[in-house]
Design a protein around this motif. Structure first.
Motif, PDB file in Angstrom:
ATOM      1  N   ASN A 211      18.500  14.619   8.531  1.00 45.84           N
ATOM      2  CA  ASN A 211      17.743  13.531   7.920  1.00 45.84           C
ATOM      3  C   ASN A 211      18.704  12.440   7.470  1.00 45.84           C
ATOM      4  OD1 ASN A 211      15.268  15.016   8.056  1.00 45.84           O
ATOM      5  ND2 ASN A 211      16.044  16.234   6.353  1.00 45.84           N
TER       6      ASN A 211
ATOM      7  N   ASN B 179      18.797   8.648   5.598  1.00 48.10           N
ATOM      8  CA  ASN B 179      18.171   7.540   4.886  1.00 48.10           C
ATOM      9  C   ASN B 179      19.039   6.309   5.094  1.00 48.10           C
ATOM     10  OD1 ASN B 179      15.884   8.743   3.514  1.00 48.10           O
ATOM     11  ND2 ASN B 179      17.420   9.926   2.396  1.00 48.10           N
TER      12      ASN B 179
ATOM     13  N   THR C 124      12.613   8.340   6.010  1.00 46.17           N
ATOM     14  CA  THR C 124      13.805   8.998   6.537  1.00 46.17           C
ATOM     15  C   THR C 124      13.769   9.019   8.056  1.00 46.17           C
ATOM     16  OG1 THR C 124      13.870  10.414   4.587  1.00 46.17           O
ATOM     17  CG2 THR C 124      15.077  11.171   6.482  1.00 46.17           C
TER      18      THR C 124
ATOM     19  N   HIS D 120      14.589  11.145  11.216  1.00 50.95           N
ATOM     20  CA  HIS D 120      14.818  12.544  11.578  1.00 50.95           C
ATOM     21  C   HIS D 120      15.486  12.574  12.944  1.00 50.95           C
ATOM     22  CE1 HIS D 120      12.296  13.783   8.259  1.00 50.95           C
ATOM     23  NE2 HIS D 120      11.368  12.929   8.676  1.00 50.95           N
TER      24      HIS D 120
ATOM     25  N   ASN E  27      21.332  16.218   5.008  1.00 51.55           N
ATOM     26  CA  ASN E  27      20.705  15.000   4.518  1.00 51.55           C
ATOM     27  C   ASN E  27      21.803  13.985   4.206  1.00 51.55           C
ATOM     28  OD1 ASN E  27      17.983  16.112   4.391  1.00 51.55           O
ATOM     29  ND2 ASN E  27      18.813  17.372   2.745  1.00 51.55           N
TER      30      ASN E  27
ATOM     31  N   PHE F 243      23.054   9.521   3.876  1.00 51.10           N
ATOM     32  CA  PHE F 243      22.714   8.154   3.520  1.00 51.10           C
ATOM     33  C   PHE F 243      23.585   7.217   4.345  1.00 51.10           C
ATOM     34  CE2 PHE F 243      23.279   4.385   0.828  1.00 51.10           C
ATOM     35  CZ  PHE F 243      21.963   4.003   0.678  1.00 51.10           C
TER      36      PHE F 243
END
Length: 121
Positions: free
Chosen positions: A39, A41, A48, A50, A112, A114
């Motif tokens: 994921n 961002n 998000t 994917h 996850n 950023f």
């Protein structure tokens, strides 16, 4: 449809190898990751991205894939640049240290991330 082919269809992303241990009756199952769901961002974006990738892919390839998906889906706000070299990947928006571009996804401690533009310093 037999149960083995149903099992293979349901577990398409994970291969399971069984083998006997020292000739005994116990069976050992070994799992090998073939795909990862990651994921990402993107700064100032809602939602998000994917991305499904191989664990052997690098951070650089993840950045390229995330930007490609963002542009393909025509998400807003529009990116200032589509060049992956203009972006850095972090564990979170609060983490100042960016990930090394040559690191493999399987070696990272999270799924996850950023993505933000490089700071112009």
């Amino acid at each position: 449809m037999d149960s083995l082919s149903l099992f293979k269809r349901q577990n398409d992303g994970v291969s399971i190898n069984s083998g006997r241990k020292n000739g005994g009756g116990d069976q050992k199952q070994q799992r090998e990751l073939t795909k990862l769901l990651v994921n990402v961002n993107i700064q100032n974006s809602l939602g998000t991205i994917h991305v499904v990738m191989s664990p052997e892919n690098t951070v650089e390839e993840l950045v390229e894939a995330a930007i490609g998906i963002y542009v393909k889906e025509k998400r807003r706000p529009l990116l200032g640049s589509n060049n992956p070299l203009c972006y850095e990947l972090h564990y979170s928006q609060f983490n100042l240290e960016c990930l090394k571009r040559e690191e493999k996804l399987v070696d990272l401690s999270s799924r996850n991330f950023f993505l933000c533009p490089k700071s112009s310093s």
